[in-house]
Every structure is written in structure tokens, then in C-alpha cells.
Scaffold this active site. Structure first.
Site, PDB file in Angstrom:
ATOM      1  N   ASP A   1       5.568   1.182   0.511  1.00 43.38           N
ATOM      2  CA  ASP A   1       4.392   1.268   1.512  1.00 43.38           C
ATOM      3  C   ASP A   1       3.956   0.062   2.218  1.00 43.38           C
ATOM      4  O   ASP A   1       2.873  -0.222   2.195  1.00 43.38           O
ATOM      5  CB  ASP A   1       3.305   1.876   0.806  1.00 43.38           C
ATOM      6  CG  ASP A   1       2.231   2.580   1.596  1.00 43.38           C
ATOM      7  OD1 ASP A   1       2.798   2.931   2.525  1.00 43.38           O
ATOM      8  OD2 ASP A   1       1.274   2.717   1.199  1.00 43.38           O
TER       9      ASP A   1
ATOM     10  N   LYS B   1       3.185  -1.967   4.966  1.00 42.11           N
ATOM     11  CA  LYS B   1       2.431  -2.254   6.250  1.00 42.11           C
ATOM     12  C   LYS B   1       1.157  -3.061   6.518  1.00 42.11           C
ATOM     13  O   LYS B   1       0.944  -3.596   5.130  1.00 42.11           O
ATOM     14  CB  LYS B   1       1.932  -0.638   6.350  1.00 42.11           C
ATOM     15  CG  LYS B   1       0.922  -0.090   5.372  1.00 42.11           C
ATOM     16  CD  LYS B   1       0.436   1.234   5.563  1.00 42.11           C
ATOM     17  CE  LYS B   1      -0.479   1.679   4.467  1.00 42.11           C
ATOM     18  NZ  LYS B   1      -0.930   3.047   4.758  1.00 42.11           N
TER      19      LYS B   1
ATOM     20  N   ASN C   1      -1.550  -2.957   3.964  1.00 43.97           N
ATOM     21  CA  ASN C   1      -1.042  -3.536   2.584  1.00 43.97           C
ATOM     22  C   ASN C   1      -0.897  -4.830   2.298  1.00 43.97           C
ATOM     23  O   ASN C   1      -0.080  -5.303   1.364  1.00 43.97           O
ATOM     24  CB  ASN C   1      -0.167  -2.646   1.883  1.00 43.97           C
ATOM     25  CG  ASN C   1      -0.715  -1.053   1.738  1.00 43.97           C
ATOM     26  OD1 ASN C   1      -1.882  -0.789   1.583  1.00 43.97           O
ATOM     27  ND2 ASN C   1       0.140  -0.106   1.548  1.00 43.97           N
TER      28      ASN C   1
ATOM     29  N   ASP D   1      -1.485  -3.230  -3.053  1.00 37.19           N
ATOM     30  CA  ASP D   1      -1.288  -1.846  -3.129  1.00 37.19           C
ATOM     31  C   ASP D   1       0.081  -1.333  -3.415  1.00 37.19           C
ATOM     32  O   ASP D   1       1.089  -1.010  -2.805  1.00 37.19           O
ATOM     33  CB  ASP D   1      -1.478  -1.312  -1.775  1.00 37.19           C
ATOM     34  CG  ASP D   1      -1.841   0.371  -1.926  1.00 37.19           C
ATOM     35  OD1 ASP D   1      -1.617   0.857  -2.927  1.00 37.19           O
ATOM     36  OD2 ASP D   1      -2.685   0.825  -1.186  1.00 37.19           O
TER      37      ASP D   1
ATOM     38  N   THR E   1       3.824   5.673   4.450  1.00 37.14           N
ATOM     39  CA  THR E   1       3.117   5.917   5.674  1.00 37.14           C
ATOM     40  C   THR E   1       4.190   6.355   6.988  1.00 37.14           C
ATOM     41  O   THR E   1       4.821   5.787   7.251  1.00 37.14           O
ATOM     42  CB  THR E   1       2.289   4.757   5.988  1.00 37.14           C
ATOM     43  OG1 THR E   1       1.633   4.384   4.831  1.00 37.14           O
ATOM     44  CG2 THR E   1       1.327   4.956   7.265  1.00 37.14           C
TER      45      THR E   1
END
Length: 391
Positions: free
Chosen positions: A152, A154, A157, A170, A189
């Protein structure tokens, strides 16, 4: 006997008291579905930290029962301890677990999320993108060295400390992989999902995915830092997913006209649909984008000396022209014809748009910053700008 063992496995009822005895919670700096993040101060030292307080008192949160949430949090804690000690990964300072709450105490990153920083500046220069991406890649390389896939990555994070250094955070979707193991879960995501992640969920004969999905996400992040919007986003999610599956994106928008070839070539290698053809992290960190000026010390290198001479001459010429360039006005007819095609005006237009509509930018799946870039080429902003110039 069984009753005693069950009692031993229960969380410490005094854990919450221990947290409040050691730390003094302050203002809220973030919220999640089942958690709140507060700035807190360690009473003994006065040092500031960020405390993520996870509420387990309700039966379920968004369809997730509390037992599943507790297990997932414990798994995240385990992974955070595995990757502890790296300068570009968030540091878990303390953990307190009670029957109704889990307190995770992290180092405090006062500059917040890379997402919010990017929203405030719209886009980053190649130099700043190089600084951020080098740290992201080194952090991800360390994570992978522990056989962990993040899943994840991005801008939301990635946190920034006082010196704008990266802190990857995260690890809720992170997973430790066994040798040769492939994953098939759909998590992450949408705009940052790799093609193989989508295929694993759509086709029964899909081979699954591995750590290469994080490398794909790095390409999406780098693209977004340079021009302000992600490569595959579309208001219709099915179109966006098809674009990801086909690796369909472009460098044709006006923003890319001012960006050199090296970052574009690196992004192409990040965003290879076939994970086997995707660049690995060691190769990425050796890419010319991260080694723009590499002059070896020791001995005489005629080519390097000549190159350095050319750079010095070019710099002198640019400095000589600087006063004239700085005071040169943009002809009105060019501004009226296509203001967004002019770099100086484009930065002004984008900056104004994000200041006016910044509150509207969402971090969820339904809407995000890319929506501000959807009109091509910025039709409404251009017309507004032209009408103001004409007055």
C-alpha cells in the site's frame, strides 16, 4: 487449567493506565475509521511522539470484527519491529494493549503526509523528486530485504520529518513472504495497484504477485510527484483499472514538456506491465536519474574535466542572462492564446486552483487530487484566467 491459560492470553487491563502514566496526549493530528492519532509528550523526557489509539470497544468497524482488527494490528506491530532501525521507515517507540484499546507510539513527523505536502506545492521539481524518491526506494529495498511486501505504498503512507526526510508508514497490508510465495488477495489503493494484483483477483489461472507490486507503486508515486496527478486515475473506476491492466498512460500533458528524459525513462521501467521486466530496486537506484553528476575522484579524467568545463560555461551564460530573463514580460497575445502552455503561468494557475479547491481534494477512492486535472487542458481555469486578463 484451560481457564488460567485463557486469562494469561488476555491483554493487560492496566495497559491504558501505563500509557497515560508515561505519555500526556495532546491535540488530534489524524483520524481513521477506528483510530485517532494524537501528538503526545513523554512525561519523563519531554520528547514529542505520535500516538495512534485504536478503539476495540465496538463490535465491528466497517464490517471488520474486533478480533480480526486486533490480530491485524499485532501482525503490523510484528512487521514494524522487523523493519525497525532504518532511517526512512517510521519508528515504533512503544506499544500498550488493553481489552478495549491498543496504543501505538511512533516518532512524530511534523511535516505530515507527502500527500498533503504535494497538495500545498502542486508539483515537485526534478531535484526534489530525486531527493524524495531515493529515500523511498532505499526504504522499500530494506523492507524487501526482510522478505516483506508493503502492498500500500502511496503519498498518504509516506510521512515527512522536520528536514523533509521520508518515513514509510502504515504496514497494515504488509505481509512476510516465504521463499517463492505468491499472493492473491486484492488489497491496496486502486490507483496504485499493479496489473498482476488485479489479474490475481480477476482470473483463476493468474500466477499471483510478489514484491514487484511495490516497485510499480514507486513508479506511480514518482509520476505523481513530478506533475501533480497520478498516471492512471479516471473518474470511472473501470476505465482506470483497464488503463492499469494495459499500462496505458502518457507524458503528453503540458507539465511534461519541462521535464527531462531521465525521469521519464525510469518511470517507464517502473511501470512495466510484466513484473518480470520491471526494473529492480538496485538497478533503479543506479539509474542516471539518481546519478546526474558523477565525477570520480583520483587521477586525471579528460572527459570528466571537459564536461565540468561545459557545465561551468553554461552556468555562467545563464547567470549573465538572468536579469534580462527575470524582467522579460510575457506577451499578452500568448497569455490569451494558451496560458496553460506557458510554464510560468501554468504554475500560477495550478497554485491558485489548489488553494481554492484544496479543501475539496479527498484521499479516498471516490475522489482525489487527480480530479483537479481532469479538464484537458484545464478548460475552466484557462477561461477564467483569460477573462481576468481581458478586463
Amino acid at each position: 487449567m484451560a481457564k488460567e491459560e485463557d486469562d494469561d492470553n488476555l491483554p493487560d487491563k492496566d495497559a491504558a493506565k501505563e500509557f497515560y502514566a508515561k505519555y500526556e496526549p495532546k491535540e488530534i493530528i489524524g483520524r481513521g475509521i477506528s483510530s485517532t492519532v494524537r501528538r503526545c509528550i513523554e512525561k519523563e523526557t519531554g520528547h514529542e511522539y505520535a500516538a495512534k489509539i485504536i478503539d476495540l470497544s465496538q463490535e465491528s468497524h466497517d464490517g471488520v470484527d474486533t478480533h480480526t482488527m486486533r490480530d491485524a494490528t499485532r501482525q503490523e506491530i510484528h512487521i514494524l519491529r522487523m523493519v525497525a532501525g532504518h532511517p526512512y521507515i517510521i519508528e515504533l517507540q512503544d506499544v500498550f494493549e488493553s481489552e478495549t484499546f491498543i496504543f501505538l507510539v511512533f516518532e512524530l513527523c511534523k511535516n505530515g503526509e507527502l500527500f498533503d505536502y504535494l497538495t500545498s506545492v502542486v508539483t515537485l521539481s526534478e531535484k526534489k523528486t530525486r531527493y524524495i524518491m531515493r529515500q523511498v526506494l532505499e526504504g522499500v529495498r530494506f523492507i524487501h530485504s526482510k522478505n516483506i511486501v508493503h502492498r500500500d505504498l502511496k503519498p498518504e503512507n509516506i510521512l515527512l520529518d522536520d528536514q523533509l526526510n521520508v518515513k514509510i508508514t502504515d504496514f497494515g497490508f504488509a505481509k512476510v513472504l516465504k521463499q517463492g510465495e505468491k499472493l492473491f488477495e486484492l488489497c491496496g489503493t486502486p490507483g496504485y495497484l499493479a496489473p498482476e494484483t488485479l489479474k490475481a483477483n480477476m482470473f483463476e489461472d493468474a500466477p499471483g504477485y510478489g514484491m514487484e507490486v511495490d516497485i510499480w507503486a514507486c513508479g506511480v508515486i514518482m509520476f505523481t510527484l513530478l506533475v501533480g496527478c497520478p498516471p492512471f486515475w479516471h473518474r470511472k473506476q473501470m476505465v482506470m483499472l483497464r488503463n492499469i491492466m494495459e499500462g496505458k498512460y502518457s507524458f503528453t500533458s503540458p507539465e511534461w514538456a519541462d521535464i527531462s528524459e531521465d525521469p521519464k525513462e525510469l518511470i517507464r521501467r517502473f511501470l512495466m506491465v510484466d513484473p518480470n521486466e520491471r526494473i529492480n530496486l538496485d538497478e533503479a537506484l543506479q539509474h542516471p536519474f539518481f546519478n546526474t553528476v558523477a565525477i570520480k575522484s583520483g587521477g586525471f579524467n579528460a572527459r570528466a574535466k571537459l564536461r565540468l568545463g561545459f557545465i561551468a560555461v553554461r552556468a555562467a551564460v545563464r547567470l549573465r542572462r538572468l536579469p534580462q530573463t527575470a524582467t522579460r514580460a510575457i506577451p499578452l497575445y500568448l497569455a490569451l492564446q494558451d496560458p496553460y502552455a506557458l510554464r510560468a503561468l501554468r504554475k500560477v494557475i495550478d497554485g491558485c486552483a489548489f488553494r481554492v479547491y484544496g479543501h475539496w481534494v479527498k484521499k479516498g477512492e471516490g475522489q482525489n487530487r487527480a480530479a483537479l486535472f481532469e479538464n484537458t487542458p484545464k478548460t475552466e481555469l484557462k477561461s477564467l484566467y483569460v477573462s481576468n486578463l481581458s478586463r
